[in-house]
Motif scaffolding. Structure first.
Motif, mmCIF file in Angstrom:
data_model
loop_
_atom_site.group_PDB
_atom_site.id
_atom_site.type_symbol
_atom_site.label_atom_id
_atom_site.label_comp_id
_atom_site.label_asym_id
_atom_site.label_seq_id
_atom_site.Cartn_x
_atom_site.Cartn_y
_atom_site.Cartn_z
ATOM 1 N N PRO A 186 -1.390 -4.350 -13.943
ATOM 2 C CA PRO A 186 -0.042 -4.268 -14.526
ATOM 3 C C PRO A 186 0.987 -4.013 -13.440
ATOM 4 O O PRO A 186 0.618 -3.691 -12.304
ATOM 5 C CB PRO A 186 -0.175 -3.072 -15.464
ATOM 6 N N PRO A 187 2.280 -4.120 -13.767
ATOM 7 C CA PRO A 187 3.297 -3.907 -12.737
ATOM 8 C C PRO A 187 3.234 -2.485 -12.181
ATOM 9 O O PRO A 187 3.288 -1.514 -12.928
ATOM 10 C CB PRO A 187 4.611 -4.151 -13.492
ATOM 11 N N MET A 188 3.093 -2.371 -10.858
ATOM 12 C CA MET A 188 3.034 -1.073 -10.205
ATOM 13 C C MET A 188 3.724 -1.115 -8.862
ATOM 14 O O MET A 188 3.646 -2.110 -8.139
ATOM 15 C CB MET A 188 1.581 -0.621 -9.997
ATOM 16 N N ALA A 189 4.411 -0.017 -8.537
ATOM 17 C CA ALA A 189 4.874 0.219 -7.189
ATOM 18 C C ALA A 189 3.802 1.070 -6.504
ATOM 19 O O ALA A 189 2.633 1.030 -6.892
ATOM 20 C CB ALA A 189 6.238 0.903 -7.228
ATOM 21 N N MET A 190 4.171 1.862 -5.484
ATOM 22 C CA MET A 190 3.188 2.695 -4.801
ATOM 23 C C MET A 190 2.961 3.974 -5.620
ATOM 24 O O MET A 190 3.727 4.930 -5.537
ATOM 25 C CB MET A 190 3.653 3.024 -3.384
ATOM 26 N N HIS A 191 1.922 3.956 -6.419
ATOM 27 C CA HIS A 191 1.560 5.053 -7.319
ATOM 28 C C HIS A 191 2.599 5.318 -8.409
ATOM 29 O O HIS A 191 2.554 6.353 -9.072
ATOM 30 C CB HIS A 191 1.258 6.338 -6.554
ATOM 31 N N THR A 251 8.477 3.521 -1.648
ATOM 32 C CA THR A 251 7.414 3.614 -2.653
ATOM 33 C C THR A 251 7.777 2.906 -3.947
ATOM 34 O O THR A 251 6.909 2.690 -4.791
ATOM 35 C CB THR A 251 7.080 5.086 -2.986
ATOM 36 N N GLN A 252 9.043 2.547 -4.132
ATOM 37 C CA GLN A 252 9.506 1.976 -5.395
ATOM 38 C C GLN A 252 9.380 0.453 -5.452
ATOM 39 O O GLN A 252 9.607 -0.150 -6.507
ATOM 40 C CB GLN A 252 10.968 2.372 -5.633
ATOM 41 N N VAL A 253 9.008 -0.162 -4.353
ATOM 42 C CA VAL A 253 8.894 -1.624 -4.301
ATOM 43 C C VAL A 253 7.629 -2.070 -5.028
ATOM 44 O O VAL A 253 6.563 -1.470 -4.881
ATOM 45 C CB VAL A 253 8.860 -2.107 -2.832
ATOM 46 N N LYS A 295 0.446 12.278 -6.812
ATOM 47 C CA LYS A 295 0.069 11.018 -6.163
ATOM 48 C C LYS A 295 1.290 10.279 -5.625
ATOM 49 O O LYS A 295 1.213 9.592 -4.602
ATOM 50 C CB LYS A 295 -0.688 10.124 -7.147
ATOM 51 N N THR A 296 2.420 10.392 -6.328
ATOM 52 C CA THR A 296 3.621 9.699 -5.861
ATOM 53 C C THR A 296 4.130 10.315 -4.564
ATOM 54 O O THR A 296 4.751 9.625 -3.746
ATOM 55 C CB THR A 296 4.729 9.741 -6.926
ATOM 56 N N MET A 297 3.868 11.599 -4.354
ATOM 57 C CA MET A 297 4.256 12.260 -3.095
ATOM 58 C C MET A 297 3.330 11.825 -1.965
ATOM 59 O O MET A 297 3.773 11.636 -0.831
ATOM 60 C CB MET A 297 4.233 13.769 -3.284
ATOM 61 N N THR A 298 2.044 11.650 -2.269
ATOM 62 C CA THR A 298 1.116 11.101 -1.275
ATOM 63 C C THR A 298 1.561 9.702 -0.874
ATOM 64 O O THR A 298 1.487 9.322 0.306
ATOM 65 C CB THR A 298 -0.310 11.062 -1.842
ATOM 66 N N VAL A 311 -4.204 14.239 -4.752
ATOM 67 C CA VAL A 311 -4.594 13.639 -6.029
ATOM 68 C C VAL A 311 -3.939 14.338 -7.204
ATOM 69 O O VAL A 311 -3.760 13.754 -8.264
ATOM 70 C CB VAL A 311 -6.125 13.645 -6.186
ATOM 71 N N GLY A 312 -3.590 15.646 -7.048
ATOM 72 C CA GLY A 312 -3.023 16.355 -8.192
ATOM 73 C C GLY A 312 -2.782 17.830 -7.966
ATOM 74 O O GLY A 312 -2.667 18.580 -8.938
#
Length: 551
Positions: free
Chosen positions: A293-298, A285-287, A83-86, A249-250
């Motif tokens: 809860p605290p989340m960046a992009m995935h 994606t890290q912003v 998901k982080t790559m998406t 998704v995975g």
């Protein structure tokens, strides 16, 4: 995906990682052995710690004899880390002016698709990358899928048609609820907007620029060996397959060195030239996108040692994975397992320890003899909210589980205090209530299901007649800690509660103003003012009490 239990965020003390000498391969192997050696699952791990330009690697197995099972040429299923790559693909489209986090999902789907809204408020892309879309965990039209390969038969018509089966219960953005359904839609939407098949897009924008030459979805590169996945009982299990458009998704498979290069990219280093756009997308994606809860992009934002760490775990039918990194300290970690460990707590403790040694490394799960009082406390007939009824019986110094209409299964027990079926992947986690009675939570396939005794409990008089006040008197939000609240409401004639970022659970009446969830070992004691109005709650769990006022 995770044990469902109320927990409080505890700040971990800082350590002097930045001042320590770089970790060696041998030292890393010793740390991994502390977590893995002798583990009842027989799992094998591939682990790396990235410290700026230095990388320590190790390949270890629980039995000490399976080292050849995984190696540098082995590709693991990384599950939800995909998901982080998406998210990186989406960040690239945003940088090109072709997308925005504030775009509605509907703008990325065919015009014929009806996307649910809540009182006119649409699902935005930012809601998907922070799991606040309000969409369910899985598409409704995925029901009946083969649990050994659940995504294989899903097609575009079923994915998009499932949107028409959804009625949002709340406004998008208002509550964290992990949704693979939403992430499948994002994978589909990104590929559609880019005008490329998903695997080709991911290879062009992430794999090739970062030098991840062994990473793939369906097209395995020459020289790469697909790892065999295993259930926690040590048995081999089939690989999962994903339709190309939904693979974000995975569906990614990668070697340890592929994932090392991915983390190095997240830390800002990589091949020059063609990788510059990819590195910028990874950084984007890290912003922080959401605070509850605290989340960046995935990426989950986890406080470790008082520092901001980005982390994501993944799991498929036979694999578990973890990627985490601290940009400021330029330290990252990759843990890949050829065994599904999600129901056993995953890889979080080892990953966090390798980022900060002040965090306990965790311990292997070894077979153990269950206490007699736990055995006796669990014997009986139980029912899940799904309607399934099971009978738990004693057999010697152990238990058997008999789901209605199915065979009888023997349960093993480990020194972490959990029972597990020897024939398939699940976990029975006992919980002791404040009254000393036992219940349990059943963990399987990413779901956590509390069980309720079918036989009526012996009432103490007070429990038989609870307060005459209507359940609505208790409804409201109770802030227990900054950023952590308990929402209480009534449904189907019962009180229920939900903590920030967690699932709802039903409450049983005990006596006036006291309710409990025995399966979780939780009791709620509501407090009133002189006029009789409910003003607060005391949450009792595991010998601790946390109090909160009603908002």
């Amino acid at each position: 995906m995770l044990k469902t239990t109320l927990s409080l965020a505890i700040a971990l003390c800082a350590c002097g990682v930045a001042c320590a000498a770089p970790l060696t391969d041998a030292a890393l192997a010793r740390v991994v052995d502390q977590r893995l050696a002798g583990d009842r699952t027989g799992a094998c791990f591939a682990v790396a710690v990235i410290e700026d330009a230095h990388v320590a690697r190790t390949y270890r197995c629980a039995d000490g004899e399976g080292a050849l099972r995984v190696g540098a040429d082995t590709a693991f299923e990384i599950g939800s880390v995909s998901k982080t790559m998406t998210a990186a693909l989406l960040a690239g489209l945003i940088a090109e002016g072709r997308a925005s986090l504030d775009d509605p999902l509907a703008a990325y789907l065919p015009d014929t698709v009806a996307v649910p809204t809540f009182e006119g408020r649409p699902i935005l892309l930012r809601h998907i990358v922070t799991h606040t879309s309000g969409l369910p965990a899985l598409p409704a039209r995925m029901q009946g899928a083969d649990p050994a390969d659940p995504y294989a038969a899903l097609d575009e018509a079923a994915l998009l048609g499932s949107l028409g089966d959804v009625s949002l219960a709340r406004a998008p953005g208002s509550r964290f609820e992990y949704s693979n359904f939403a992430s499948m839609l994002l994978s589909y939407a990104v590929a559609r907007r880019a005008g490329q098949p998903f695997e080709a897009l991911l290879d062009a924008r992430v794999f090739s620029p970062l030098g991840m030459h062994g990473a793939y979805i369906a097209q395995r590169p020459d020289g790469v060996r697909a790892a065999t996945g295993h259930l926690p009982n040590g048995r081999a299990t089939a690989a999962w397959t994903f339709p190309d458009a939904m693979a974000g998704v995975g569906g990614v498979r990668a070697t340890l060195d592929d994932m090392v290069r991915y983390v190095q990219g997240q830390l800002g280093s990589g091949p020059e030239g063609e990788a510059s756009a990819t590195l910028a997308a990874l950084q984007a994606t890290q912003v922080t996108v959401s605070e509850q809860p605290p989340m960046a992009m995935h990426w989950m934002i986890v406080p470790i040692g008082g520092r901001r760490v980005l982390m994501h775990e993944g799991g498929t039918g036979g694999f578990s994975s973890l990627v985490g990194f601290d940009v400021e300290r330029r330290r990252g970690v990759v843990v890949l397992s050829d065994t599904a460990l999600t129901a056993l707590g995953g890889l979080g403790s080892l990953g966090a320890h390798l980022l900060d040694p002040a965090v306990p490394v965790g311990a292997p799960r070894r077979e153990a003899a269950p206490p007699a009082e736990v055995l006796d406390g669990l014997v009986g007939t139980w029912r899940f909210e799904t309607g399934l009824q099971v009978e738990i019986a004693r057999r010697g110094n152990g238990l058997t589980l008999h789901p209605q209409g199915q065979p009888v299964f023997e349960l093993g027990y480990d020194d972490a205090g959990d029972f597990y079926p020897r024939e398939f992947n699940a976990l029975l986690s006992p919980r002791r209530g404040t009254d000393g009675r036992y219940g349990f939570v059943w963990l399987q396939g990413g779901a956590a299901l509390p069980a309720t005794r079918v036989a009526s409990r012996s009432a103490s008089g007070d429990a038989a007649t609870v307060s005459a006040a209507p359940l609505a008197d208790y409804s409201g939000t109770y802030t227990l800690l900054p950023g952590f609240a308990l929402t209480v409401d009534a449904a189907d004639g019962r009180l229920r509660a939900q903590a920030t970022g967690q699932g709802a659970f039903a409450l049983d009446p005990v006596r006036r103003d006291v309710f409990e969830a025995p399966a979780y070992g939780i009791a709620l004691h509501f407090t009133r003012d002189a006029a009789g109005a409910v003003t607060g709650v005391d949450l009792h769990q595991g010998g601790r009490v946390v109090s909160g006022a009603r908002d």
